[in-house]
Design an enzyme around this catalytic site. Structure first.
Site, PDB file in Angstrom:
ATOM      1  N   GLU A 190      -9.649 -21.222 -41.876  1.00 20.16           N
ATOM      2  CA  GLU A 190      -8.269 -21.431 -41.456  1.00 20.16           C
ATOM      3  C   GLU A 190      -7.561 -22.442 -42.341  1.00 20.16           C
ATOM      4  O   GLU A 190      -8.180 -23.151 -43.149  1.00 20.16           O
ATOM      5  CB  GLU A 190      -8.204 -21.849 -39.986  1.00 20.16           C
ATOM      6  CG  GLU A 190      -8.810 -23.180 -39.660  1.00 20.16           C
ATOM      7  CD  GLU A 190      -8.688 -23.497 -38.173  1.00 20.16           C
ATOM      8  OE1 GLU A 190      -8.302 -24.625 -37.853  1.00 20.16           O
ATOM      9  OE2 GLU A 190      -8.995 -22.633 -37.327  1.00 20.16           O
ATOM     10  N   GLU A 191      -6.280 -22.485 -42.163  1.00 20.47           N
ATOM     11  CA  GLU A 191      -5.393 -23.339 -42.938  1.00 20.47           C
ATOM     12  C   GLU A 191      -5.687 -24.811 -42.685  1.00 20.47           C
ATOM     13  O   GLU A 191      -5.930 -25.234 -41.553  1.00 20.47           O
ATOM     14  CB  GLU A 191      -3.946 -23.020 -42.522  1.00 20.47           C
ATOM     15  CG  GLU A 191      -2.888 -23.875 -43.160  1.00 20.47           C
ATOM     16  CD  GLU A 191      -1.500 -23.535 -42.610  1.00 20.47           C
ATOM     17  OE1 GLU A 191      -0.509 -24.006 -43.190  1.00 20.47           O
ATOM     18  OE2 GLU A 191      -1.428 -22.799 -41.591  1.00 20.47           O
ATOM     19  N   MET A 901      14.177 -19.415   9.427  1.00 22.95           N
ATOM     20  CA  MET A 901      13.792 -18.277   8.596  1.00 22.95           C
ATOM     21  C   MET A 901      12.687 -18.625   7.592  1.00 22.95           C
ATOM     22  O   MET A 901      12.747 -18.259   6.430  1.00 22.95           O
ATOM     23  CB  MET A 901      15.029 -17.745   7.849  1.00 22.95           C
ATOM     24  CG  MET A 901      16.192 -17.398   8.755  1.00 22.95           C
ATOM     25  SD  MET A 901      15.749 -16.211  10.045  1.00 22.95           S
ATOM     26  CE  MET A 901      15.507 -14.740   9.057  1.00 22.95           C
ATOM     27  N   ASN A 918       9.374 -19.744  20.100  1.00 23.62           N
ATOM     28  CA  ASN A 918      10.229 -18.933  19.236  1.00 23.62           C
ATOM     29  C   ASN A 918      10.854 -17.841  20.101  1.00 23.62           C
ATOM     30  O   ASN A 918      10.329 -17.486  21.165  1.00 23.62           O
ATOM     31  CB  ASN A 918       9.413 -18.301  18.107  1.00 23.62           C
ATOM     32  CG  ASN A 918      10.298 -17.548  17.119  1.00 23.62           C
ATOM     33  OD1 ASN A 918      11.411 -17.989  16.839  1.00 23.62           O
ATOM     34  ND2 ASN A 918       9.815 -16.445  16.593  1.00 23.62           N
ATOM     35  N   HIS A 920      12.406 -13.818  19.966  1.00 20.01           N
ATOM     36  CA  HIS A 920      12.402 -12.607  19.154  1.00 20.01           C
ATOM     37  C   HIS A 920      13.272 -11.542  19.822  1.00 20.01           C
ATOM     38  O   HIS A 920      13.195 -11.356  21.046  1.00 20.01           O
ATOM     39  CB  HIS A 920      10.967 -12.074  19.006  1.00 20.01           C
ATOM     40  CG  HIS A 920      10.873 -10.872  18.107  1.00 20.01           C
ATOM     41  ND1 HIS A 920      11.016 -10.958  16.742  1.00 20.01           N
ATOM     42  CD2 HIS A 920      10.657  -9.556  18.395  1.00 20.01           C
ATOM     43  CE1 HIS A 920      10.881  -9.754  16.222  1.00 20.01           C
ATOM     44  NE2 HIS A 920      10.671  -8.880  17.188  1.00 20.01           N
ATOM     45  N   SER A 947      12.450 -11.851  23.830  1.00 22.05           N
ATOM     46  CA  SER A 947      11.232 -12.491  24.345  1.00 22.05           C
ATOM     47  C   SER A 947      11.135 -13.898  23.780  1.00 22.05           C
ATOM     48  O   SER A 947      11.245 -14.087  22.559  1.00 22.05           O
ATOM     49  CB  SER A 947       9.981 -11.718  23.920  1.00 22.05           C
ATOM     50  OG  SER A 947      10.047 -10.367  24.330  1.00 22.05           O
ATOM     51  N   ASP A 956       4.857 -13.045  15.815  1.00 20.12           N
ATOM     52  CA  ASP A 956       5.357 -12.526  17.103  1.00 20.12           C
ATOM     53  C   ASP A 956       4.220 -12.117  18.033  1.00 20.12           C
ATOM     54  O   ASP A 956       4.300 -11.115  18.738  1.00 20.12           O
ATOM     55  CB  ASP A 956       6.299 -11.326  16.875  1.00 20.12           C
ATOM     56  CG  ASP A 956       7.511 -11.702  16.047  1.00 20.12           C
ATOM     57  OD1 ASP A 956       7.953 -12.854  16.144  1.00 20.12           O
ATOM     58  OD2 ASP A 956       8.009 -10.848  15.301  1.00 20.12           O
ATOM     59  N   GLU A 985      19.638 -13.769  24.753  1.00 17.45           N
ATOM     60  CA  GLU A 985      18.881 -14.883  24.182  1.00 17.45           C
ATOM     61  C   GLU A 985      19.432 -16.223  24.658  1.00 17.45           C
ATOM     62  O   GLU A 985      18.672 -17.169  24.922  1.00 17.45           O
ATOM     63  CB  GLU A 985      18.925 -14.824  22.645  1.00 17.45           C
ATOM     64  CG  GLU A 985      18.095 -13.708  22.043  1.00 17.45           C
ATOM     65  CD  GLU A 985      18.199 -13.686  20.525  1.00 17.45           C
ATOM     66  OE1 GLU A 985      19.061 -14.410  19.972  1.00 17.45           O
ATOM     67  OE2 GLU A 985      17.427 -12.951  19.882  1.00 17.45           O
TER      68      GLU A 985
END
Length: 1017
Positions: A190-191, A901, A918, A920, A947, A956, A985
């Site tokens: 190699e170089e 989210m 939570n 749903h 729910s 869920d 809800e």
């Protein structure tokens, strides 16, 4: 659990590895196979005679001796597949696989790999025919003068020729005369590159790289880089020739590219990756890769490693480097000098006695053994070419070299060979090749710029009406008109956090100081009735540690969000020589505004008989820490001692660093009601000096300490320090962060508003002050301190005859709501929690997105908010961990996900099992996941709904608390059905909140719900 670690190898590198592993509290014993005299029965370290060539025997040995981790030092066993074989046998092994180790084992593979992945290297070609290699040397249009044996040659298989004839002779020596055995069957030509060689190593978990400080090896045998090539005669670290910016570039364009390329080619690289580089005028070029720690580079790197090596190796094997922070010693240098046998790297004598080892150790240097053996009858003798490496760590490179050379001079064996000029290139570079820079004086502008880049998005997240919190200008701007003021008076405050800094710096906990700083300034501004608008900080230090400063200022930004003010700017001052290493100071500046008619205190309205309302502190807050530290010292305890006060598992440092409360979100709605006549922030000067600041001179504040809860830390301080009552009240807040003055007629209404957010009490009243009388009288303090925190505050008649009405002592469950957007369900939950009969108290709203409507809803309701932006975190685990810390900070007991989210990690869900709800938009278990309304319409069902369920690890899938049915109409679209489900809800979620917060519904360990009949009668 303490582990047994087995290190494979016998050189100085392996002694250094064993030495570092032995420092870990996780490691019970370090075995070294075969080891040397330095690793024979030295504390935790001892040698093992197990065969390292037979991998099956080795694997069984590891199982029989309960070895928890094997670390392979040299390259030969890696190339032979030791890691592959041990891993297949169920033994945890640190190092790359045989496929990955080709980067070192085959130079032709390595060069072709670099070409495939655009990694900068010298021009090259490989040959199996010596005639073709020589033709290439003679015809190349660049100096093709570097000849390498493609295989493993113990670090000696490289010849740098002076001309083409010498290069061709090197080819013949390697290929025909077998100078390096089978390693030379293929040669790489190699170089010849011009520049300085450096070694840049990193830990790699197959995805992420964690770079080490750059080092430089010295291959030639003699001073001045004269004599034959060797395996290495010394090294130093760090190399000043490699700036922070250049190291980042090497990490990106070489180390990370290599790891990415190996992963793409199906051979993930896990272990230590070593890149030997030439610093050319065109940029860094890779000379070679090694697949392990270099020797002697290892002997200068590990003494500078501040992190626990065992923990780093385990994080690497678990692919957790993205969330790990590998720490290195700063402001010091390491030099190691190799002592070799006379005749090395050719023939040399063995069995020569070594003396002076204990004297060298007493000089504060570390002697790592390589070619040594234990002499029969005692003593140490030579048994190899490179015999010892003597390492010194000192504040400067020059002093480290001097100490290492002094250590070498203390050791003696016949015909010893060593160099005295290790690090000469760096010393020349530092003293002759460049003029002084600002960094030479101790001020690192680049580090300051990195800090600004880190904190810019944090400050941006604090934007509010009136300013956008963009950093970088000469001054910050605020538009009062845009903030909604018509006839404002500006109010300013400035403060620090005192010697609480010393506790934080000793604990290594910096993130909470930001809240202390903001609170001290914001609460002062709030005491004038003003809304805090913007904040500026001042951070000063002797040497800027970017990670520490970012932690502090990140805490300031978080606290500004809590306070509702913008982080508009600041100053970071690096002042070498002014502060000792590791120390810094803080100051803050807050500006607020208040309409002229609402300015506090209203001295003319304050009169005898007005009542005093006390708002709880979180503890000591940020005043009196000089006395605290004196008491702590006299007690014989320290900050890491288990706290005789506070929650189980807390240390004294944990309790003392509890952040100061910020009262703006909780008290601004109360102040806007117009019922508060005065507000005293209980800061430096305690109760005795702060309350009079807001009272007419003819009135006395008459307080009864039996009427509020005093945190246990105060009882301990008073008992341990024997501090008299007056001095105690003049120094500490005694459990009260703020005291409000209100009329009797308004007291109960204001108290209820306060208690919706903070623990609060009617603590006393104002009486006429007689000449010479005290302006503040605190009764029953000693009694309350002796009684401790379990004694409930007394709510009977006050001294002046005023009745303290029912303070609604029924305890409510502390709830946090996690949102991502508008927060329509949040509004329904807040409406429920406002009801006097509710068992829930919403104390916090967290959003993963800044500026969303839900945050505004919460702020208008006087609920504290936090933004934890998921985009700012490298992993879900890190993001969830931050949310968890915020929840703990607010003592949250129940979490509601209202349009949040983000998918939460398993450890987070398990921790909050039975404490997280939570909702749903379907009647679970039908229509799980996204687009539930669309799924219901496509399925043709006639009834769907919503729910509310406990959150489980599967989506869920948790136990259902409340469901409400919604009919599906023939005319329904996805939008119309969604709207009717949303209305349901808003009824179902508050109902579930009440059931869980009241204890009527609980989740059993088996995941099923249990109903408490006592609660539901």
């Amino acid at each position: 659990m303490s582990e047994r670690v087995l290190v494979i190898g016998s050189g100085g590198r392996e002694h250094a590895l064993a030495w570092k592993f032995a420092q870990s509290p996780h490691v019970q014993q370090v075995l070294v196979a075969p080891g040397n005299a330095g690793t024979a029965n030295c504390g935790k370290i001892c040698n093992s005679e197990v065969s390292v060539n037979n991998h099956s025997i080795l694997a069984q040995y590891c199982k029989d001796h309960k070895v928890g981790l094997v670390v392979v030092g040299p390259e030969v066993p890696l190339a032979a597949g030791m890691v592959d074989d041990l891993t297949a046998a169920g033994v945890l092994c640190f190092g790359p696989s045989a496929r990955a180790a080709q980067l070192e084992a085959s130079k032709s593979f390595s060069k072709a790999f670099m070409d495939r992945h655009n990694i900068p290297t010298a021009r090259w070609s490989s040959f199996t025919d010596p005639q073709q290699a020589c033709a290439y040397i003679r015809d190349a249009d660049f100096p093709a003068l570097v000849v390498k044996a493609s295989g493993l040659a113990a670090g000696k298989g490289v010849i740098v020729a002076q001309d083409k004839d010498e290069a061709c002779q090197a080819v013949l020596d390697i290929m025909k005369d077998k100078a390096f055995g089978s390693a030379g069957e293929t040669v790489v030509v190699e170089e010849l590159l011009d520049g300085q060689e450096v070694s840049c190593l990193c830990f790699s978990d197959g995805v992420t790289v964690a770079p080490m400080p750059p080092a430089q090896d010295h291959k030639r045998l003699l001073d001045g880089d004269m004599g034959p090539n060797t395996g290495g005669m010394g090294a130093y670290c760090p190399t000043p020739q490699v700036s922070d910016e250049l190291l980042q570039e090497i990490s990106r364009s070489v180390l990370q590219k290599t790891v990415d390329g190996m992963r793409e080619e199906g051979a993930p690289y896990v272990g230590v990756l070593y890149a030997g580089l030439m610093l050319t005028a065109q940029g860094p070029r890779v000379l070679e890769f090694n697949c392990r720690f270099g020797d002697p580079e290892c002997q200068v790197l590990l003494p500078l490693l501040q992190s626990d090596l065992y923990e780093v190796c385990m994080q690497t094997l678990r692919c957790e480097l993205d969330s790990a922070s590998v720490q290195w010693l700063q402001d010091c240098a390491a030099v190691t000098v190799v002592m070799a046998s006379g005749g090395y790297p050719n023939a040399y004598r063995k069995g020569l006695e070594i003396s002076g080892l204990s004297q060298a150790s007493e000089m504060g240097v570390q002697v790592f053994h390589a070619g040594t053996a234990v002499k029969e009858g005692g003593g140490v003798i030579t048994s190899g070419g490179r015999v010892l490496t003597v390492t010194a760590v000192r504040p400067t490179l020059e002093s480290a070299l001097q100490s290492a050379n002094e250590g070498v001079a203390a050791i003696s064996f016949p015909d010893a060979v060593y160099r005295r000029d290790i690090g000469h290139r760096a010393i020349t570079y530092l003293t002759h090749t460049r003029g002084l820079t600002y960094k030479d004086s101790g001020v690192d502008i680049a580090a300051g710029n990195r800090l600004v880049d880190i904190i810019k998005p944090l400050a941006k997240a604090t934007s509010r009406p009136g300013c956008n919190a963009d950093l970088g200008g000469f001054a910050g701007l605020f538009d009062l008109k845009a903030a909604g003021f018509t006839d404002p008076i500006l109010v300013s405050g400035t403060d620090g956090v005192g010697t609480k800094l010393k506790i934080a710096q000793e604990c290594g906990v910096h993130s909470t100081l930001g809240q202390d700083l903001v609170a001290m300034c914001v609460n002062d501004v709030l005491a004038q009735g003003a809304e805090p608008l913007f904040f500026l900080d001042y951070f000063s230090c002797g040497r800027l540690d970017v990670d520490v400063a970012a932690s502090v200022i990140g805490g300031i930004a978080d606290a500004c969000q809590m306070a509702g003010c913008a982080l508009l700017g600041g100053e970071t001052a690096e002042m070498p020589g002014v502060y000792p290493p590791g120390e810094y100071d803080l100051a803050g500046f807050c500006v607020g505004a208040v309409e002229r008619s609402a300015l506090l205190p209203r001295l003319k309205d304050i009169s005898e008989g007005d009542l005093l309302l006390g708002v709880s502190s979180s503890g000591i807050h940020s005043n009196g820490f000089s006395l605290v530290r004196t008491i702590l010292e006299r007690s014989g305890l320290n900050i890491s001692s288990p706290a005789p006060f506070g929650r189980p598992g807390q240390t004294i440092g944990d309790v003392l660093l509890t952040p100061t409360k910020i009262y703006s979100r909780a008290l601004q709605p109360v102040l806007r009601s117009g019922a508060v006549k005065a507000f005293a922030h209980i800061t430096g000067g305690g109760l005795l000096e702060n309350i009079p600041r807001v009272l007419p001179a003819d009135l006395t504040a008459d307080l009864d300490a039996c009427r509020w809860r005093i945190p246990p830390v105060f009882s301990w301080l008073q008992q341990q320090g024997g501090v008299c009552e007056q001095e105690f009240c003049r120094t500490f807040n005694c459990g009260l962060g703020a005291v409000l003055v209100v009329s009797k007629s308004d007291a109960q209404r204001v108290l209820r508003l306060l208690q919706a957010h903070e623990e609060s009490w009617i603590i006393g009243s104002l009486t006429h002050r007689h000449p010479g009388a005290e302006s503040v009288v605190v009764r029953n303090l000693e009694r309350s301190l002796r009684a401790g925190p379990d004694c409930s505050p007394d709510t009977c008649m006050l001294r002046n005859g005023s009745a303290a009405a029912d303070q609604n002592s029924r305890r409510r469950t502390r709830v946090a709501v996690l949102i991502s957007g508008s927060g329509t369900n949040l509004q329904a939950l807040m409406d429920q929690a406002r009801k006097p009969s509710s068992s829930a108290e919403i104390v916090l709203v967290i959003s993963n997105r800044p500026g969303v409507m839900g945050l505004k809803r919460a702020a208008l309701a006087g609920i504290q908010t936090r933004v934890v932006d998921h985009k700012l975190y490298g992993s879900r685990a890190e993001f969830d961990g931050t949310i968890d810390k915020v929840l703990e900070e607010f003592s949250v007991e129940l979490v509601c996900l209202a349009g949040f989210m983000r998918i939460l990690t398993g450890p987070f869900v398990r921790k909050w099992s039975g404490k997280m709800l939570n909702i749903h938009p379907s009647l679970l278990p039908s229509f799980k996941g996204v687009n539930a309304q669309k799924q219901a319409l496509q399925a043709g069902v006639r009834v769907t709904g919503c729910s509310v369920h406990f959150v489980a690890e599967d989506v869920d899938a948790g136990a259902i608390v409340v469901q409400e049915a919604v009919p599906v109409l023939v005319t329904d679209s996805e939008e119309s059905l969604s709207e009717r489900i949303r209305e349901a809800e808003h009824r179902a979620f508050p109902a579930a909140l009440e059931l869980v917060s009241s204890g009527a519904v609980k989740l059993r360990d088996d995941g099923h719900i249990v109903w408490s009949t006592r609660e539901t009668h």
